[in-house]
Design an enzyme around this catalytic site. Structure first.
Site, PDB file in Angstrom:
ATOM      1  N   HIS A 112     -10.195   1.217   1.467  1.00 22.57           N
ATOM      2  CA  HIS A 112     -10.052   2.544   1.764  1.00 22.57           C
ATOM      3  C   HIS A 112     -11.149   3.517   1.639  1.00 22.57           C
ATOM      4  O   HIS A 112     -10.995   4.494   2.457  1.00 22.57           O
ATOM      5  CB  HIS A 112      -8.842   3.196   0.643  1.00 22.57           C
ATOM      6  CG  HIS A 112      -7.315   2.772   1.080  1.00 22.57           C
ATOM      7  ND1 HIS A 112      -6.866   3.066   2.127  1.00 22.57           N
ATOM      8  CD2 HIS A 112      -6.558   2.035   0.208  1.00 22.57           C
ATOM      9  CE1 HIS A 112      -5.507   2.627   2.182  1.00 22.57           C
ATOM     10  NE2 HIS A 112      -5.290   2.082   0.889  1.00 22.57           N
ATOM     11  N   GLU A 155      -8.794  -1.013  -2.601  1.00 20.97           N
ATOM     12  CA  GLU A 155      -8.985   0.579  -2.768  1.00 20.97           C
ATOM     13  C   GLU A 155     -10.659   0.830  -2.295  1.00 20.97           C
ATOM     14  O   GLU A 155     -10.650   1.797  -1.431  1.00 20.97           O
ATOM     15  CB  GLU A 155      -8.977   0.918  -4.303  1.00 20.97           C
ATOM     16  CG  GLU A 155      -7.660   0.735  -4.853  1.00 20.97           C
ATOM     17  CD  GLU A 155      -6.350   1.426  -3.970  1.00 20.97           C
ATOM     18  OE1 GLU A 155      -6.678   2.530  -3.465  1.00 20.97           O
ATOM     19  OE2 GLU A 155      -5.323   0.916  -4.080  1.00 20.97           O
ATOM     20  N   CYS A 196       0.922  -1.139   0.037  1.00 21.25           N
ATOM     21  CA  CYS A 196      -0.018  -0.181  -0.187  1.00 21.25           C
ATOM     22  C   CYS A 196       0.904   1.317  -0.075  1.00 21.25           C
ATOM     23  O   CYS A 196       1.773   1.171   0.645  1.00 21.25           O
ATOM     24  CB  CYS A 196      -0.784   0.131   1.300  1.00 21.25           C
ATOM     25  SG  CYS A 196      -2.023   1.312   1.490  1.00 21.25           S
TER      26      CYS A 196
END
Length: 188
Positions: A153, A150, A107
């Site tokens: 996130h 993602e 990441c």
């Protein structure tokens, strides 16, 4: 413009992103800047939280990775992943289809930290693209892993939250060092 990628310990990484209701010139500029930033850092995905904005927006491009294949089905038909890259996902919804498999992840908000993470091998994705049009597809391999990473996130979930307990324990010294350095920089 290359944006600053925030590191572990920055509060925005734990924030759920706000839905994007309109594709404004500001959002279009942000998308362009996020792609430029992702490419500059040699990433395959970047979420808005990683550039300090709690929004439901991520950019992806898996074309540069040859050792970890991706699969894509568009309108129920196999499609060439490269034809759909780079990819913008706004307000994405992701549903697992395949069984979880472990695979390596890193990441940009956790420089030099890598671990195997178990995630569904195949997922169905529904999102808006950069024109605000609804897109739906099924993907597997690296693209499925990147989409899930993602999308996590965008919901304030970090890949360390998906790690095996033992792995996280092994990485604890590096994680604590990174978090301490980030918090120290934030309060300067």
């Amino acid at each position: 413009m290359i944006l600053t990628v925030v590191k572990y310990g920055t509060p925005v990484l734990r924030q759920k992103g706000a839905r994007i209701e309109a594709i404004t010139p500001t959002i279009q500029k942000l998308i362009a800047d996020m792609f430029e930033t992702m490419y500059a850092h040699k990433g395959v995905g970047l979420a808005a939280q990683q550039v300090g904005l709690a929004l439901q927006l991520t950019v992806l491009d898996v074309r540069g990775v040859s050792d970890r294949p991706s699969s894509l089905e568009w309108n129920g038909q196999p499609a060439d992943v490269g034809d759909f890259m780079p990819l913008v996902l706004i307000n994405p919804e992701v549903k697992p289809v395949g069984k979880p498999v472990a695979g390596p992840e890193g990441c940009l908000s956790f420089p030099e930290i890598f671990a195997d993470i178990a995630r569904p091998e195949v997922v169905d994705v529904k999102a808006l693209n950069q024109e605000g049009k609804l897109i739906e597809f099924r993907c597997g391999g690296l693209l499925a892993r990147a989409v899930q990473h993602e999308t996590d996130h965008l919901n304030g979930i970090l890949f360390i939250d998906r790690m095996e307990k033992e792995t996280k324990e092994e990485l604890r010294p590096e994680l604590e060092t990174l978090q301490t350095a980030t918090k120290g920089a934030l309060f300067k």
